[in-house]
Design a protein around this motif. Structure first.
Motif, mmCIF file in Angstrom:
data_model
loop_
_atom_site.group_PDB
_atom_site.id
_atom_site.type_symbol
_atom_site.label_atom_id
_atom_site.label_comp_id
_atom_site.label_asym_id
_atom_site.label_seq_id
_atom_site.Cartn_x
_atom_site.Cartn_y
_atom_site.Cartn_z
ATOM 1 N N UNK A 170 0.793 -1.018 -0.184
ATOM 2 C CA UNK A 170 0.020 -0.170 -0.214
ATOM 3 C C UNK A 170 0.731 1.001 0.164
ATOM 4 N N UNK A 171 1.567 1.321 0.717
ATOM 5 C CA UNK A 171 2.858 2.010 0.813
ATOM 6 C C UNK A 171 3.677 2.952 -0.590
ATOM 7 N N UNK A 172 4.067 1.486 -1.370
ATOM 8 C CA UNK A 172 4.238 1.834 -2.884
ATOM 9 C C UNK A 172 3.742 2.186 -3.635
ATOM 10 N N UNK A 173 1.873 2.251 -2.747
ATOM 11 C CA UNK A 173 1.296 2.868 -4.167
ATOM 12 C C UNK A 173 0.680 4.005 -4.130
ATOM 13 N N UNK A 174 1.037 4.619 -2.674
ATOM 14 C CA UNK A 174 1.065 5.974 -1.948
ATOM 15 C C UNK A 174 2.472 6.666 -2.671
ATOM 16 N N UNK A 175 3.394 6.206 -3.023
ATOM 17 C CA UNK A 175 4.677 6.821 -3.504
ATOM 18 C C UNK A 175 4.633 7.672 -4.529
#
Length: 326
Positions: A170-175
């Motif tokens: 999820x954090x990857x997609x928020x970068x």
């Protein structure tokens, strides 16, 4: 405009089909080694697990129509030659088969016993998505020797934070996209991968910054790590090799045009195995009517398959009747 007054676009409209990324739907070949024999590459089955890391590349891609041995041969010599330019431009009209050629080549390189250990097929129209997929694919290869650049360590930390509690994806997609690109470029320049990769950038726009900006890849010319590996770029524009001359590095280039007549006839035979093989004269006339152009042939044969047109002669008669219609 094709012979008979029918344009390529009209052929597309008449069939009701749009060209997909993988245009060729050839018959399955039982002996895959025949496909790679001329390429001096071993078949996929002969590779050890994990020998080559790939993105958007499948063994099935190498089953696509491979009669363009002269084009594949030029690409093979380029990727094998350590002294050749890092960049190769494949250009030609839309529908001439650039993407199919690039997909076949990428799949063959992924099967090869050679220096290339990473093959990424990046679609210009889906570049942001493909970069995120690349990070997810390669993140396990982060290591202390990847780079001593502090900014890379920060990129690593931003991805790995939350991995233990399941929030890493999820954090990857928020970068931000720029941060994701930085992570991928750092990986491509790392000790792990530098000099060991082939990246295909498919269907890039004109190299003019405004055109690239409309495609969402204005950063490509200046920010991509061209010198760290081999890059094959496909585009309708031949200007890449001249307009980017001020950018660091030189290009080899290849123009993709219509099939040779024999290639076109062989493709028809592969696509329509149910047609009478003795109908060679009608097949010859059909490919000539369509000027051996891959997209026109693809759309016409897709229509023939869906409409169950019984023969090349029947399709030829339908085409001519429609061409002469007011």
């Amino acid at each position: 405009m094709l012979r008979g007054g029918l344009s390529i676009n009209q052929v597309m409209a008449n069939t009701g089909e749009r060209l997909r990324d993988q245009q060729v739907q050839c018959q399955q070949v039982e002996d895959k080694s025949q496909l790679t024999a001329d390429f001096f590459f071993v078949p996929w089955e002969g590779q050890a697990d994990g020998c080559c890391t790939t993105l958007n590349v499948s063994p099935e891609d190498s089953l696509a129509f491979q009669q363009r041995t002269d084009l594949l041969g030029a690409l093979k010599e380029w990727v094998k030659d350590e002294k050749s330019p890092a960049r190769f431009l494949v250009h030609g009209l839309g529908g001439s088969g650039k993407t199919t050629l690039a997909r076949v080549f990428a799949a063959l390189v992924a099967q090869a016993e050679g220096a290339v250990k990473l093959v990424l097929f990046l679609r210009a129209s889906e570049m942001a998505e493909d970069y995120r997929s690349a990070v997810a694919l390669l993140s396990e290869d982060w290591s202390e020797d990847a780079s001593e650049d502090e900014s890379e360590d920060e990129s690593k930390d931003s991805l790995e934070d939350g991995t233990e509690d399941g929030t890493g994806e999820a954090q990857l997609h928020s970068l931000p996209d720029a941060e994701v690109r930085k992570m991928v470029h750092n990986l491509l320049g790392s000790k792990r991968w530098k000099g060991k990769w082939l990246v295909v950038v498919d269907d890039a726009a004109d190299p003019d910054p405004k055109e690239l900006g409309r495609q969402g890849i204005a950063w490509l010319r200046k920010d991509f790590p061209w010198a760290a590996g081999k890059t094959l770029l496909t585009s309708r524009s031949p200007e890449w090799s001249t307009a980017t001359a001020t950018d660091k590095g030189h290009w080899e280039e290849l123009l993709v045009e219509s099939f040779e007549e024999e290639e076109a006839k062989m493709w028809v035979a592969q696509r329509m195995p149910e047609w009478d093989p003795e109908e060679e004269e009608n097949v010859e006339e059909l490919v000539r009517e369509l000027e051996c152009f891959p997209l026109a042939l693809d759309q016409a044969l897709s229509f023939a398959h869906q409409a169950r047109v019984p023969s090349a002669g029947a399709l030829l008669s339908m085409y001519r009747a429609q061409s002469l219609a007011p």
